[in-house]
Design a protein around this motif. Structure first.
Motif, PDB file in Angstrom:
ATOM      1  N   GLN A 180       0.813  -1.230   0.000  1.00 35.23           N
ATOM      2  CA  GLN A 180       0.000   0.000   0.000  1.00 35.23           C
ATOM      3  C   GLN A 180       0.841   1.272   0.000  1.00 35.23           C
ATOM      4  OE1 GLN A 180      -1.165  -2.530   1.991  1.00 35.23           O
ATOM      5  NE2 GLN A 180      -3.355  -2.719   1.556  1.00 35.23           N
ATOM      6  N   PHE A 181       2.126   1.134   0.311  1.00 31.56           N
ATOM      7  CA  PHE A 181       2.983   2.325   0.339  1.00 31.56           C
ATOM      8  C   PHE A 181       3.650   2.575  -1.010  1.00 31.56           C
ATOM      9  CE2 PHE A 181       3.009   0.455   4.624  1.00 31.56           C
ATOM     10  CZ  PHE A 181       2.400   1.494   5.306  1.00 31.56           C
ATOM     11  N   SER A 182       3.376   1.730  -1.980  1.00 30.56           N
ATOM     12  CA  SER A 182       4.060   1.843  -3.265  1.00 30.56           C
ATOM     13  C   SER A 182       3.053   2.180  -4.366  1.00 30.56           C
ATOM     14  CB  SER A 182       4.791   0.537  -3.572  1.00 30.56           C
ATOM     15  OG  SER A 182       3.858  -0.444  -3.925  1.00 30.56           O
ATOM     16  N   PRO A 183       3.540   2.761  -5.461  1.00 36.75           N
ATOM     17  CA  PRO A 183       2.608   3.228  -6.486  1.00 36.75           C
ATOM     18  C   PRO A 183       1.973   2.126  -7.318  1.00 36.75           C
ATOM     19  CG  PRO A 183       4.893   3.735  -7.103  1.00 36.75           C
ATOM     20  CD  PRO A 183       4.936   3.154  -5.726  1.00 36.75           C
ATOM     21  N   GLU A 184       2.562   0.934  -7.366  1.00 30.60           N
ATOM     22  CA  GLU A 184       1.950  -0.123  -8.186  1.00 30.60           C
ATOM     23  C   GLU A 184       2.031  -1.472  -7.484  1.00 30.60           C
ATOM     24  OE1 GLU A 184       4.231   0.338 -11.743  1.00 30.60           O
ATOM     25  OE2 GLU A 184       5.796  -1.023 -11.055  1.00 30.60           O
ATOM     26  N   SER A 185       1.189  -2.406  -7.965  1.00 33.09           N
ATOM     27  CA  SER A 185       1.117  -3.710  -7.301  1.00 33.09           C
ATOM     28  C   SER A 185       1.126  -4.839  -8.327  1.00 33.09           C
ATOM     29  CB  SER A 185      -0.182  -3.773  -6.494  1.00 33.09           C
ATOM     30  OG  SER A 185      -0.485  -5.118  -6.177  1.00 33.09           O
ATOM     31  N   ALA A 186       1.727  -5.945  -7.939  1.00 36.28           N
ATOM     32  CA  ALA A 186       1.782  -7.113  -8.823  1.00 36.28           C
ATOM     33  C   ALA A 186       0.429  -7.824  -8.908  1.00 36.28           C
ATOM     34  CB  ALA A 186       2.857  -8.079  -8.339  1.00 36.28           C
ATOM     35  N   THR A 187      -0.560  -7.369  -8.139  1.00 31.04           N
ATOM     36  CA  THR A 187      -1.888  -7.984  -8.257  1.00 31.04           C
ATOM     37  C   THR A 187      -2.413  -7.810  -9.687  1.00 31.04           C
ATOM     38  OG1 THR A 187      -2.817  -5.945  -7.368  1.00 31.04           O
ATOM     39  CG2 THR A 187      -2.583  -7.766  -5.834  1.00 31.04           C
ATOM     40  N   SER A 188      -1.911  -6.784 -10.394  1.00 28.73           N
ATOM     41  CA  SER A 188      -2.356  -6.574 -11.774  1.00 28.73           C
ATOM     42  C   SER A 188      -1.881  -7.707 -12.701  1.00 28.73           C
ATOM     43  CB  SER A 188      -1.849  -5.222 -12.293  1.00 28.73           C
ATOM     44  OG  SER A 188      -0.434  -5.194 -12.248  1.00 28.73           O
ATOM     45  N   LEU A 189      -0.933  -8.525 -12.235  1.00 28.90           N
ATOM     46  CA  LEU A 189      -0.425  -9.622 -13.078  1.00 28.90           C
ATOM     47  C   LEU A 189      -1.138 -10.942 -12.803  1.00 28.90           C
ATOM     48  CD1 LEU A 189       3.428  -9.039 -12.585  1.00 28.90           C
ATOM     49  CD2 LEU A 189       2.075  -8.360 -14.568  1.00 28.90           C
ATOM     50  N   LEU A 190      -2.031 -10.946 -11.782  1.00 29.57           N
ATOM     51  CA  LEU A 190      -2.591 -12.222 -11.332  1.00 29.57           C
ATOM     52  C   LEU A 190      -3.348 -12.984 -12.428  1.00 29.57           C
ATOM     53  CD1 LEU A 190      -3.746 -11.420  -7.705  1.00 29.57           C
ATOM     54  CD2 LEU A 190      -2.120 -13.196  -8.402  1.00 29.57           C
TER      55      LEU A 190
END
Ligand code: PMP
Length: 347
Positions: A180-190
């Motif tokens: 949550q402290f970062s601008p992007e997440s790997a959840t978009s690759l799931l």
């Protein structure tokens, strides 16, 4: 078997910035709701073994379904369940050091052979050498911590996608405890990789470290594996209900997170003015190395001023490094003042 455990000292100090907790607790409204929840629980009964309501709530947040979510008592327990099922004797786990020490620790506890990979000078995973290690060892589990603890850097999504493709059918576990402290997440690759597992926690941005709740997002096969390796009724009714109630207070979490991000930037700028080397952070902590003093000496100097930070000098390549958690404005000021004194004071 004689293995050192993993822990940071819990000593009584005025300013505790050593375990990346949230400096603010959850709101009074949420706490009041917890009292109501506790009062209404049927504690003579075992909890919902599948933790369905909580899993559905988390799944909805990520646009997934219940079958894609596994919950446990903190993300450490999620990692333990993963390794118990997907690791074990005769299998290998790949970690890129310096990183969260528990990945290696839990892999070793589960009897999984650990292969050590490296990072570049900015602590990012190097694509070429990583692909080579995956091809040579065919690990059952590859760990990527992003943002990485204790260095704070975020991995590129492109690298994570490539690593997932290379690791298949082995798992790529992306530890997003600080997501949550970062601008992007790997959840978009799931949706693209069945062998990708993203692990998250309520211990940091949700300000619920004491509750012990973490979760994994992945394909239904990976979730089913974790269910097989977890103990029956491992997640208590109170934890399940408290986690579900927290989701309904999401705006509280996002507001707290943006306040912390502002503080992180202020802290980073102030550190630049001191005799320390720092690294950019996408998490709620900052890695730094005193330029003119030993790391341990500075850690002790801070402690004698009642400020506790994490000494990370035992990690590979982090000689003399310390990690400070972003606290409240007052805590950060107390830390900065103590640090300036230690750096400038007599040896
Ligand atoms: N992963 C990382 C990278 C962490 O830094 C931590 C906490 N220090 C955890 C997982 C574990 O968090 P918890 O078990 O509290 O969810």
């Amino acid at each position: 078997m004689d293995r050192p455990g993993y822990h940071s000292p819990q000593v009584d100090v005025a300013v505790r910035l050593n375990t990346n907790e949230s400096p603010e607790g959850p709101s009074a409204e949420y706490r009041a709701e917890l009292s109501r929840i506790a009062g209404g629980l049927e504690l003579n009964r075992y909890p919902d073994r599948r933790a369905s309501l909580l899993r559905r709530g988390i799944a909805a947040r990520h646009g997934l379904s219940e079958e894609n979510v596994f919950c446990a008592n903190g993300s450490n327990e999620v990692l333990m369940c993963l390794l118990l099922f997907f690791g074990g004797a005769g299998r290998k786990a790949l970690v890129f050091e310096p990183t969260y020490a528990l990945h290696r620790h839990i892999a070793e506890l589960s009897g999984t052979e650990v292969v050590l990979g490296k990072r570049d000078e900015r602590f990012a995973i190097e694509p070429g050498p990583a692909a080579e290690l995956v091809a040579r060892h065919r690990p059952a589990v590859v760990f990527a911590c992003s943002p990485n603890n204790p260095t704070g850097n975020l991995e590129r999504l492109e690298l994570l996608g490539d690593l997932a493709a290379a690791a298949a059918p082995g798992l790529l576990v992306i530890d997003e405890a600080y997501g949550q402290f970062s601008p992007e997440s790997a959840t978009s690759l799931l949706g693209e990789h069945e062998n990708l597992a993203v692990v998250r926690t309520f211990s940091k941005s949700w300000a619920l470290a004491g509750l012990r709740l973490g979760y994994l997002l992945s394909s239904s096969e990976v979730v089913a594996g974790c269910e097989r390796s977890s103990l029956p009724y491992h997640l208590g009714s109170f934890t399940q209900a408290a986690g579900l109630a927290a989701l309904a207070h999401e705006e509280e979490m996002t507001a707290r997170t943006s306040r912390l991000l502002q503080e992180r930037e202020r802290l980073a700028r102030r550190l630049e003015a001191l005799a320390v080397e720092t690294w950019p952070s996408s998490a709620n902590f900052i890695l730094f190395r005193p330029r003119s003093r030993g790391g341990h000496e500075v850690w002790e100097g801070l402690l004698s001023r009642s400020v506790l930070v994490r000494e990370v000098s035992s990690f590979p390549r982090l000689e003399d490094c310390l990690r400070v958690t972003v606290g409240t404005r007052e805590e950060n000021d107390a830390f900065l003042e103590a640090l300036a004194q230690v750096l400038e004071g007599p040896r």
